[in-house]
Design a protein around this motif. Sequence first.
Motif, mmCIF file in Angstrom:
data_model
loop_
_atom_site.group_PDB
_atom_site.id
_atom_site.type_symbol
_atom_site.label_atom_id
_atom_site.label_comp_id
_atom_site.label_asym_id
_atom_site.label_seq_id
_atom_site.Cartn_x
_atom_site.Cartn_y
_atom_site.Cartn_z
ATOM 1 N N ALA A 1 0.849 -1.188 0.000
ATOM 2 C CA ALA A 1 0.000 0.000 0.000
ATOM 3 C C ALA A 1 0.884 1.237 0.000
ATOM 4 N N TYR A 2 0.469 2.229 -0.774
ATOM 5 C CA TYR A 2 1.180 3.509 -0.805
ATOM 6 C C TYR A 2 0.121 4.607 -0.784
ATOM 7 N N PHE A 3 -0.188 5.077 0.442
ATOM 8 C CA PHE A 3 -1.211 6.091 0.629
ATOM 9 C C PHE A 3 -0.600 7.304 1.325
ATOM 10 N N ASN A 4 -0.893 8.480 0.771
ATOM 11 C CA ASN A 4 -0.383 9.731 1.346
ATOM 12 C C ASN A 4 1.125 9.668 1.572
ATOM 13 N N LYS A 5 1.806 9.035 0.621
ATOM 14 C CA LYS A 5 3.272 8.929 0.588
ATOM 15 C C LYS A 5 3.850 8.087 1.738
ATOM 16 N N GLN A 6 3.019 7.213 2.278
ATOM 17 C CA GLN A 6 3.485 6.263 3.283
ATOM 18 C C GLN A 6 3.434 4.851 2.689
ATOM 19 N N ASN B 1 -7.209 5.065 -5.382
ATOM 20 C CA ASN B 1 -8.111 6.126 -4.960
ATOM 21 C C ASN B 1 -7.349 7.442 -4.919
ATOM 22 N N ALA B 2 -7.978 8.475 -4.409
ATOM 23 C CA ALA B 2 -7.365 9.806 -4.438
ATOM 24 C C ALA B 2 -6.098 9.883 -3.591
ATOM 25 N N ASN B 3 -5.933 8.946 -2.648
ATOM 26 C CA ASN B 3 -4.785 9.003 -1.739
ATOM 27 C C ASN B 3 -3.622 8.112 -2.148
ATOM 28 N N GLY B 4 -3.841 7.207 -3.104
ATOM 29 C CA GLY B 4 -2.752 6.328 -3.502
ATOM 30 C C GLY B 4 -3.233 5.024 -4.095
ATOM 31 N N VAL B 5 -2.499 3.951 -3.815
ATOM 32 C CA VAL B 5 -2.794 2.659 -4.441
ATOM 33 C C VAL B 5 -2.463 1.536 -3.469
ATOM 34 N N SER C 1 6.042 0.452 -10.439
ATOM 35 C CA SER C 1 4.910 -0.475 -10.350
ATOM 36 C C SER C 1 3.627 0.202 -9.892
ATOM 37 N N ARG C 2 3.719 1.350 -9.258
ATOM 38 C CA ARG C 2 2.513 2.078 -8.883
ATOM 39 C C ARG C 2 1.711 2.487 -10.107
ATOM 40 N N ARG D 1 7.039 15.373 1.219
ATOM 41 C CA ARG D 1 5.681 15.167 1.733
ATOM 42 C C ARG D 1 4.770 16.372 1.472
ATOM 43 N N GLU D 2 5.345 17.481 1.058
ATOM 44 C CA GLU D 2 4.549 18.691 0.850
ATOM 45 C C GLU D 2 3.889 18.731 -0.529
ATOM 46 N N THR D 3 4.401 17.952 -1.462
ATOM 47 C CA THR D 3 3.842 17.978 -2.809
ATOM 48 C C THR D 3 2.703 16.973 -2.934
ATOM 49 N N GLU D 4 1.786 17.272 -3.837
ATOM 50 C CA GLU D 4 0.644 16.395 -4.086
ATOM 51 C C GLU D 4 0.671 15.975 -5.549
ATOM 52 N N ALA D 5 0.513 14.680 -5.786
ATOM 53 C CA ALA D 5 0.464 14.167 -7.154
ATOM 54 C C ALA D 5 -0.355 12.884 -7.155
ATOM 55 N N PRO D 6 -1.398 12.819 -7.994
ATOM 56 C CA PRO D 6 -2.225 11.603 -8.021
ATOM 57 C C PRO D 6 -1.457 10.421 -8.605
ATOM 58 N N ILE D 7 -1.777 9.221 -8.132
ATOM 59 C CA ILE D 7 -1.207 7.985 -8.671
ATOM 60 C C ILE D 7 -2.288 7.284 -9.473
ATOM 61 N N LEU D 8 -2.078 7.207 -10.776
ATOM 62 C CA LEU D 8 -3.050 6.592 -11.679
ATOM 63 C C LEU D 8 -2.327 5.648 -12.627
#
Length: 261
Positions: free
Chosen positions: A135-140, A203-207, A229-230, A182-189
């Motif tokens: 899981a990779y959500f909100n850069k975690q 989803n909007a927070n990651g994959v 792979s994301r 952690r300050e930047t935002e970028a969707p993972i699609l």
Amino acid sequence: MNFALILFVLLVATGLLWLVDHFISRKRRQPGTPNPWWVEYGASFFPVILVVFFLRSFLVEPYKIPSGSMVPTLHVGDFILVNKYTYGIRLPVINKKVIELNAPQRGDVMVFRYPVNPSLDYIKRVVGLPGDKIAYFNKQLMINGKPVPLDKDQPYLGAGLFYTPRYQEQLGAVKHSILLDRETEAPILPITRFPHIENCHYNANGVECVVPPGHYFMMGDNRDNSQDSRYWGFVPDENIVGRAFFIWFNFSDLKRIGSFK
């Protein structure tokens, strides 16, 4: 036509010329007669091509880092060596494994054929093994429900003379540096409908993905600047080239020569 295939064709062609010269032509030539052109420019290269083909196919292969996706571990312009037998002995050209040895481990830096376009070689770090839930959500990053801890390190000064937050990450037995803002935002699609995409949920927070059998989940150390792979899915075992382990040259910085984590 890839380099391995070109080398194989040259090996066969020069090998045939060498056999003709060694068993037929040489016996018919008069002593002191100069070698014909096809011996000088063909058969005589066979031993050299044979050695190069063997080394490159079964022991080590050179590779040049083409992008910054593995910064700070590997830089653009690094010339590295790839161990070809760590993950098993494979037949050259067709890349079919014939002898099982070791399996990739979390934290390994691995070269593989890009699943979207197998004519290209990519290099990333092994994050997920077969059966893992990544899981990779909100850069975690989380592996099998457990967050992968990060230790704050000194900021990294990039080529553009700007600083990027750097962290120490532990994957398996390997502790290594990653860049993560952690300050930047970028969707993972997903960039393509890759095989086993049904194992992933975006989803909007990651994959979140479950790695299928015989496949691996790869990520770059430059987490905000890596197509991995994301975005394009899993790396099948048959696409593996080998484990990267040594920087043997860099024209811009000779201090980079040596092993890396």
